[in-house]
Scaffold this active site. Sequence first.
Site, short mmCIF file in Angstrom:
data_model
loop_
_atom_site.label_atom_id
_atom_site.label_comp_id
_atom_site.label_asym_id
_atom_site.label_seq_id
_atom_site.Cartn_x
_atom_site.Cartn_y
_atom_site.Cartn_z
N GLU A 151 0.82 -1.22 0.00
CA GLU A 151 0.00 0.00 0.00
C GLU A 151 0.86 1.28 0.00
O GLU A 151 0.81 2.07 0.94
CB GLU A 151 -0.96 0.00 1.20
CG GLU A 151 -1.96 -1.14 1.15
CD GLU A 151 -3.00 -1.07 2.26
OE1 GLU A 151 -2.78 -0.35 3.25
OE2 GLU A 151 -4.04 -1.74 2.14
N GLU A 306 -6.47 -7.80 -1.15
CA GLU A 306 -6.89 -7.82 0.25
C GLU A 306 -8.35 -7.40 0.36
O GLU A 306 -8.77 -6.43 -0.27
CB GLU A 306 -6.09 -6.82 1.11
CG GLU A 306 -4.67 -7.18 1.39
CD GLU A 306 -3.99 -6.14 2.30
OE1 GLU A 306 -4.70 -5.42 3.04
OE2 GLU A 306 -2.76 -6.04 2.25
#
Length: 659
Positions: A151, A306
Amino acid sequence: MPLRGFEGRLCYGGDYNPEQWPEHVWVEDVQLMRQCGVNLVTVGVFAWSMLEPAPGQYEFGWLDRVLDLLHDNGISVVLATPTASPPPWFGFAHPDALPVTRDGVRLVHGSRDAYCPSAPAYRAAARRIATALAQRYAGHPALALWHVHNEYGTVCYCDHAAAAFRRWLRDRYGTLDALNEAWTTAFWSQRYADWEHVLPPRATPYLANPAQLLDFRRFCSDELLACFREQRDVLRELTPDVPVTTNFAIAPWVPIDPWAWAREVDLVAIDHYPSSNDGLAAEEETAFVADLARGWAGGRTWLLMEQAPDIVHNGGWMVPKRPGQLTRLSLSHVARGSLGVMNFQWRASPGGAEAFMSAMVPHAGPDARSLREVTHLGAQLANLGRHDGPVAADVALVWDPHSWWALQGPGLPAPGLDYWAMCRHVHGSAWRLGVTVDIVAPGEPLSGYRLVLVPALFLTTASAADAIKSFVDSGGHVVVWYLSGVADTNVRVHRGGWPGLLATTLGVRVERHYPLPHQATVALDPAGTGSSWSELVRPEGAEALLRYAKGDLAGEPAVTVHAGRAWYVSTRLDDATQQRFLAQVFAAANVAPAAPGAGHGVEVVRRGQRLYAINHTTSPAEIGAPSQGSQTGLRIEPGTYLVTDVDNLVTDIDSAAHR
Ligand SMILES: [Zn+2]
């Protein structure tokens, strides 16, 4: 580059953090993974301090055993480079490589993301650990995909960042004069006479320069992308057959331009945590985010890297997903182009800041409802298999992260102008009408579509306006919402009336903004309400469809249409009015739902020869057209889905899927 070993089958699994557990737990883990149908796990995302406990000292033994164990059990590995979270020793060795906030506070280890993307020591350490991992695991049969970092989104305001920002600005503008012009530095005596005086947007006494803020976000995206590329190039050199990706986080504060990043990864991968479970908000948001991912991937397959297997973050609260919701949301991602379903995480952490995040194996242990649903989903995905046909959509929505960032800037006409919410409202209205939407970047050719939706394209470039104009000129239909065409790429306001470069196409000229106070509404004539925003719209060729009914704008146009195919909407329509309006637009543009019966919580997506139909409601649904003689549609029980060959749908839905 194909994902090795996943031809014909969907990926299923999640983040696996065995370094948090003794090795006897690993044995139970792989047994349970097999039971659940897990075939892919992401390993090593935050394992830097376990892999390199001291500078240059590597401990790969445990990871060797994990990868071997997984491979022996038929489970492939997404191997992460751990560079999102340097170990405590790193900051002591390189204090200048710790990040600094805009207030000048240097942050330290003890959480995650404690690094400066521009610090040479960080960049070198990240390349070293990536190289060591690639050398160690090149050729390992479990290795299916590289997952660089996690991320990306870290921002730093230190002197390293300042120097890098200046280099980036010199590349962009060439001369200080050009920078001064672009940033409108004649305002408030900000004119720069020396490149060395240009800084990141550190804390200022009052409102910061909007163009400086926006350029700094663009710089951060490029700087982090350079970090990614350095690792990617190392991995490609040492393991040329293994694709490389990184997981995109999608949030207002993330300074990443996914359109630019998508060109640099071998496979677009996203994380998605729906932010509300009120009504069908999570379902709508899932469809939007999945359509974004497919857009970034250029219509090709992508991967949900995710999601939370058992919670939705409802305004900061962790709310359990409803029974069956995990399966339904997962199917929505697959229908919209994901290669499979990956979760965060496999086994709930014993402690740490995310111990109460849900996991495929909860703290309660394997005998739990959530694991039964995880197992059920694994079986469903195995049964479905992988079919990569293109998703059929006649409608495109133009999505622009730069407008998103600019609308977070200072000094705007109203607070809380939420670009994400505006796009969600438009996309969600189409979702509720059963219409599939592609997401495109500003300036992309639009000729494959029948209708283009343009919410709040605040920064409108000539290329974006030209693409819309030529689309409309060649017979396409377009809807443009308020706050479009307001400024250029440096937040310099368009003069002569809004929506600026789009005004002629839309046949309107906006003279004045009338932002509405929080929770205020304005009645519309003949029906409906507006909120959040209103405008004094002067028609210049367009006709009014709806008018403001009260207040200073009484009698003035609120929604207009020009030449029967270019609509302009100057306020936030209430949900019912927006859906009525869009239904009218869809009819004019000859846009149909993905199947008769789709919409209002019955999600239908046509992908290649497959039709995915998901009933998110608590009532039975039927898709297909009973109008064709005695034939009946396909029934979908409440909370379930069906996947069928499009030919099984007893109606002609070709008109809904010409692409
Ligand atoms: Zn820094």
